[in-house]
Scaffold this motif. Structure first.
Motif, PDB file in Angstrom:
ATOM      1  N   VAL A  79      -2.014  -4.523   5.792  1.00  0.00           N
ATOM      2  CA  VAL A  79      -2.368  -5.314   5.215  1.00  0.00           C
ATOM      3  C   VAL A  79      -3.658  -4.686   4.523  1.00  0.00           C
ATOM      4  CG1 VAL A  79      -1.974  -7.098   3.463  1.00  0.00           C
ATOM      5  CG2 VAL A  79      -1.105  -6.611   6.251  1.00  0.00           C
ATOM      6  N   ALA A  80      -4.711  -5.956   4.861  1.00  0.00           N
ATOM      7  CA  ALA A  80      -6.293  -5.567   4.392  1.00  0.00           C
ATOM      8  C   ALA A  80      -5.959  -4.178   4.067  1.00  0.00           C
ATOM      9  CB  ALA A  80      -7.275  -5.857   5.622  1.00  0.00           C
ATOM     10  N   THR A  81      -6.108  -3.468   4.765  1.00  0.00           N
ATOM     11  CA  THR A  81      -6.374  -1.740   4.486  1.00  0.00           C
ATOM     12  C   THR A  81      -5.962  -1.443   2.546  1.00  0.00           C
ATOM     13  OG1 THR A  81      -6.818  -0.642   6.264  1.00  0.00           O
ATOM     14  CG2 THR A  81      -6.335   0.343   4.329  1.00  0.00           C
ATOM     15  N   ALA A  82      -4.562  -2.182   3.027  1.00  0.00           N
ATOM     16  CA  ALA A  82      -3.675  -1.807   1.444  1.00  0.00           C
ATOM     17  C   ALA A  82      -4.903  -2.721   0.546  1.00  0.00           C
ATOM     18  CB  ALA A  82      -2.096  -2.262   1.625  1.00  0.00           C
ATOM     19  N   ALA A  83      -4.455  -4.187   0.705  1.00  0.00           N
ATOM     20  CA  ALA A  83      -5.646  -4.367  -0.220  1.00  0.00           C
ATOM     21  C   ALA A  83      -6.151  -4.343  -0.998  1.00  0.00           C
ATOM     22  CB  ALA A  83      -5.766  -6.443  -0.064  1.00  0.00           C
ATOM     23  N   THR A  84      -7.585  -3.726  -0.061  1.00  0.00           N
ATOM     24  CA  THR A  84      -8.920  -2.627  -0.553  1.00  0.00           C
ATOM     25  C   THR A  84      -8.726  -1.960  -1.675  1.00  0.00           C
ATOM     26  OG1 THR A  84      -9.837  -3.891   1.358  1.00  0.00           O
ATOM     27  CG2 THR A  84     -10.922  -2.115   0.219  1.00  0.00           C
ATOM     28  N   ALA A  95      -1.326  -8.604  -1.803  1.00  0.00           N
ATOM     29  CA  ALA A  95      -1.548  -8.180  -0.397  1.00  0.00           C
ATOM     30  C   ALA A  95      -2.477  -8.744  -0.020  1.00  0.00           C
ATOM     31  CB  ALA A  95      -2.386  -6.620  -0.839  1.00  0.00           C
ATOM     32  N   TRP A  96      -3.548  -9.497  -0.712  1.00  0.00           N
ATOM     33  CA  TRP A  96      -4.458 -10.666   0.315  1.00  0.00           C
ATOM     34  C   TRP A  96      -4.012 -11.575   0.495  1.00  0.00           C
ATOM     35  CZ3 TRP A  96      -8.943  -8.427   1.675  1.00  0.00           C
ATOM     36  CH2 TRP A  96      -9.134  -7.101   1.073  1.00  0.00           C
ATOM     37  N   GLN A  97      -3.108 -11.809  -0.700  1.00  0.00           N
ATOM     38  CA  GLN A  97      -2.361 -12.836   0.109  1.00  0.00           C
ATOM     39  C   GLN A  97      -1.748 -13.078   1.240  1.00  0.00           C
ATOM     40  OE1 GLN A  97      -0.113 -14.294  -3.747  1.00  0.00           O
ATOM     41  NE2 GLN A  97      -0.076 -16.154  -3.278  1.00  0.00           N
ATOM     42  N   ALA A  98      -1.025 -12.338   1.018  1.00  0.00           N
ATOM     43  CA  ALA A  98      -0.304 -11.534   2.359  1.00  0.00           C
ATOM     44  C   ALA A  98      -1.315 -11.695   3.819  1.00  0.00           C
ATOM     45  CB  ALA A  98       0.377 -10.155   2.455  1.00  0.00           C
ATOM     46  N   ASP A  99      -2.124 -10.990   3.040  1.00  0.00           N
ATOM     47  CA  ASP A  99      -3.262 -11.267   4.576  1.00  0.00           C
ATOM     48  C   ASP A  99      -4.602 -12.444   5.085  1.00  0.00           C
ATOM     49  OD1 ASP A  99      -5.093  -9.549   5.950  1.00  0.00           O
ATOM     50  OD2 ASP A  99      -6.963 -10.088   5.223  1.00  0.00           O
ATOM     51  N   ASP A 100      -3.503 -13.498   4.183  1.00  0.00           N
ATOM     52  CA  ASP A 100      -4.456 -14.868   4.605  1.00  0.00           C
ATOM     53  C   ASP A 100      -5.723 -14.737   3.960  1.00  0.00           C
ATOM     54  OD1 ASP A 100      -2.395 -16.143   5.280  1.00  0.00           O
ATOM     55  OD2 ASP A 100      -2.757 -15.532   7.384  1.00  0.00           O
ATOM     56  N   SER A 101      -6.322 -13.828   2.825  1.00  0.00           N
ATOM     57  CA  SER A 101      -7.327 -14.655   1.905  1.00  0.00           C
ATOM     58  C   SER A 101      -7.289 -15.014   0.601  1.00  0.00           C
ATOM     59  CB  SER A 101      -7.936 -12.247   1.873  1.00  0.00           C
ATOM     60  OG  SER A 101      -8.171 -12.287   3.289  1.00  0.00           O
ATOM     61  N   PRO A 102      -7.585 -16.284   0.623  1.00  0.00           N
ATOM     62  CA  PRO A 102      -6.358 -16.127  -0.920  1.00  0.00           C
ATOM     63  C   PRO A 102      -8.112 -16.093  -1.868  1.00  0.00           C
ATOM     64  CG  PRO A 102      -6.833 -18.002   0.467  1.00  0.00           C
ATOM     65  CD  PRO A 102      -7.033 -16.846   1.568  1.00  0.00           C
ATOM     66  N   LYS A 103      -9.179 -16.162  -1.674  1.00  0.00           N
ATOM     67  CA  LYS A 103     -10.270 -16.128  -1.805  1.00  0.00           C
ATOM     68  C   LYS A 103     -10.183 -14.903  -3.269  1.00  0.00           C
ATOM     69  CE  LYS A 103     -14.445 -16.981  -4.761  1.00  0.00           C
ATOM     70  NZ  LYS A 103     -14.508 -15.549  -4.749  1.00  0.00           N
ATOM     71  N   GLN A 104      -9.734 -13.772  -2.371  1.00  0.00           N
ATOM     72  CA  GLN A 104     -10.094 -11.712  -2.580  1.00  0.00           C
ATOM     73  C   GLN A 104      -8.563 -11.994  -3.675  1.00  0.00           C
ATOM     74  OE1 GLN A 104     -10.493 -12.907   0.310  1.00  0.00           O
ATOM     75  NE2 GLN A 104     -12.047 -11.537   1.446  1.00  0.00           N
ATOM     76  N   ALA A 105      -7.903 -12.628  -3.038  1.00  0.00           N
ATOM     77  CA  ALA A 105      -6.406 -13.206  -4.183  1.00  0.00           C
ATOM     78  C   ALA A 105      -7.068 -13.324  -5.483  1.00  0.00           C
ATOM     79  CB  ALA A 105      -5.584 -13.530  -3.216  1.00  0.00           C
ATOM     80  N   PHE A 106      -7.616 -14.931  -4.886  1.00  0.00           N
ATOM     81  CA  PHE A 106      -7.803 -15.123  -7.098  1.00  0.00           C
ATOM     82  C   PHE A 106      -8.879 -13.796  -7.330  1.00  0.00           C
ATOM     83  CE2 PHE A 106      -9.957 -18.014  -9.265  1.00  0.00           C
ATOM     84  CZ  PHE A 106      -9.474 -18.519  -9.910  1.00  0.00           C
ATOM     85  N   ASP A 107      -9.385 -13.150  -6.577  1.00  0.00           N
ATOM     86  CA  ASP A 107     -10.120 -12.222  -7.304  1.00  0.00           C
ATOM     87  C   ASP A 107     -10.054 -11.499  -8.099  1.00  0.00           C
ATOM     88  OD1 ASP A 107     -12.465 -13.997  -6.631  1.00  0.00           O
ATOM     89  OD2 ASP A 107     -13.336 -12.511  -5.299  1.00  0.00           O
ATOM     90  N   SER A 108      -8.814 -10.592  -7.554  1.00  0.00           N
ATOM     91  CA  SER A 108      -7.837  -9.593  -8.080  1.00  0.00           C
ATOM     92  C   SER A 108      -6.972  -9.930  -8.679  1.00  0.00           C
ATOM     93  CB  SER A 108      -7.061  -9.386  -6.696  1.00  0.00           C
ATOM     94  OG  SER A 108      -7.927  -8.734  -5.870  1.00  0.00           O
ATOM     95  N   ALA A 109      -6.797 -11.549  -8.582  1.00  0.00           N
ATOM     96  CA  ALA A 109      -5.944 -11.464 -10.110  1.00  0.00           C
ATOM     97  C   ALA A 109      -6.494 -12.206 -11.455  1.00  0.00           C
ATOM     98  CB  ALA A 109      -4.791 -12.938 -10.094  1.00  0.00           C
ATOM     99  N   THR A 110      -7.781 -12.952 -11.600  1.00  0.00           N
ATOM    100  CA  THR A 110      -8.281 -12.991 -12.129  1.00  0.00           C
ATOM    101  C   THR A 110      -8.904 -11.961 -12.560  1.00  0.00           C
ATOM    102  OG1 THR A 110      -9.504 -15.125 -11.249  1.00  0.00           O
ATOM    103  CG2 THR A 110     -10.705 -14.031 -13.246  1.00  0.00           C
ATOM    104  N   TYR A 111      -9.146 -10.865 -12.080  1.00  0.00           N
ATOM    105  CA  TYR A 111      -9.610  -9.607 -13.073  1.00  0.00           C
ATOM    106  C   TYR A 111      -8.309  -9.260 -13.420  1.00  0.00           C
ATOM    107  CZ  TYR A 111     -10.751  -4.938 -13.462  1.00  0.00           C
ATOM    108  OH  TYR A 111     -11.016  -3.324 -14.088  1.00  0.00           O
TER     109      TYR A 111
END
Length: 324
Positions: free
Chosen positions: A127-132, A178-194
């Motif tokens: 998941v992390a590779t996919a999100a990146t 994908a970041w959500q699924a990786d338990d990375s809410p901060k990165q998920a928030f940044d992607s959604a904001t962008y």
């Protein structure tokens, strides 16, 4: 009478027929000078006996003639690469989808092939590779081809089309999930904001933004993002469930219950909505109603994430039935 000897001039020879190829024949050379009629006749009879004693030759047919084929075989048509084809097997055969995407990418598939490959990686658990990768692709302009390359090999600046921006916004939303699924809410928030900078009114991006905001302890941002509600019924119901959770985080249980009951009016068997209403019932002190909602969640989807959370809530309820 002394037998007549076969003359040497009756030795077999061969001649070539233009029709059938080599044919053995008997060559009786003429004797130099005058020969009597009887001598010639005897010689002919002797040659005839010699010819009869020989094994009859097998006549060979004419060699096969190569005839050119009337129509040469047509070359195989190139594969018709397609993003929808690539993603159609993601759930059932992620390995096949990844192989298809990589093959497509090696044939110039570009950004769409990269997106499909990343989605396949996510299905396969990386998941992390996919999100990146999805986040990187969302920042590449001029989808799906990407900006053109000049003679020096560097990318040229292009005037991006609205369709390209919308496509990039959808990739940003996929990255946030994908970041959500990786338990990375901060990165998920940044992607959604962008993504929202590319498509400010996109309902899917607003929804994922709101859910992550609640997870990050910013429920008011979620409420602001989801108000007013989307007009499409399905998007509206999902937004109601997310907003109900935000109201609960702010301690405004009654407003949360209004939203969740409105959502359940349209989709009475939705697991996420039933799970949230059970929590709201628990906060109101209605333990039996909470238990009933959570049991419904488990019955409807045994292997879902909502069912796992409902089991946890039921276990806590059994441990301390009076806990709010």
């Amino acid at each position: 009478m002394r037998p007549f000897a076969q003359p040497s001039f009756c030795a077999p020879a061969a001649w070539r027929s233009p029709a059938v190829g080599p044919v053995p024949v008997l060559s009786c050379a003429r004797h130099a000078g005058f020969m009597a009629f009887g001598l010639v006749l005897a010689a002919g009879l002797a040659c005839g006996r010699a010819r009869a004693d020989e094994t009859p030759p097998v006549k060979e047919g004419p060699p096969p003639v190569a005839t050119p084929s009337s129509t040469p075989p047509a070359p195989a048509a190139p594969e018709s690469w397609d993003f929808s084809h690539c993603t159609a097997t993601l759930a059932d055969d992620p390995d096949g989808a990844r192989d298809y995407a990589e093959d497509w990418r090696s044939h110039g598939g570009g950004l769409e092939a990269g997106q499909c490959a990343a989605l396949a990686q996510m299905e396969l658990g990386d998941v992390a590779t996919a999100a990146t990768e999805l986040d990187r692709l969302a920042h590449v302009p001029d989808w799906p081809e990407g900006p053109p390359v000049n003679r020096r090999g560097s990318r040229q600046e292009v005037a991006e089309t609205p369709a390209s921006r919308l496509r990039r916004a959808s990739v940003a939303e996929a990255a946030a999930r994908a970041w959500q699924a990786d338990d990375s809410p901060k990165q998920a928030f940044d992607s959604a904001t962008y993504g929202l900078t590319l498509a400010p009114d996109d309902p899917a991006l607003k929804l994922v933004y709101a859910r992550v905001a609640v997870e990050l302890g910013q429920p008011q941002r979620a409420i602001d993002m989801l108000t007013p509600l989307p007009s499409a019924p399905a998007a509206r119901d999902e937004a109601l469930v997310a907003r109900a959770g935000a109201w609960r985080k702010l301690g405004r249980i009654d407003q949360g219950m209004d939203d969740i009951n409105a959502a359940l009016h349209d989709m009475p068997h939705n697991g996420a909505a039933l799970l949230e209403r059970g929590i709201l019932y628990q906060r109101q002190g209605h333990m039996e109603q909470a238990r009933a909602d959570w049991l419904d969640v488990v019955k409807q989807a045994l292997d879902s994430d909502e069912a796992d959370l409902a089991r946890q809530d039921l276990a806590l309820l059994e441990t301390d039935p009076e806990a709010p």
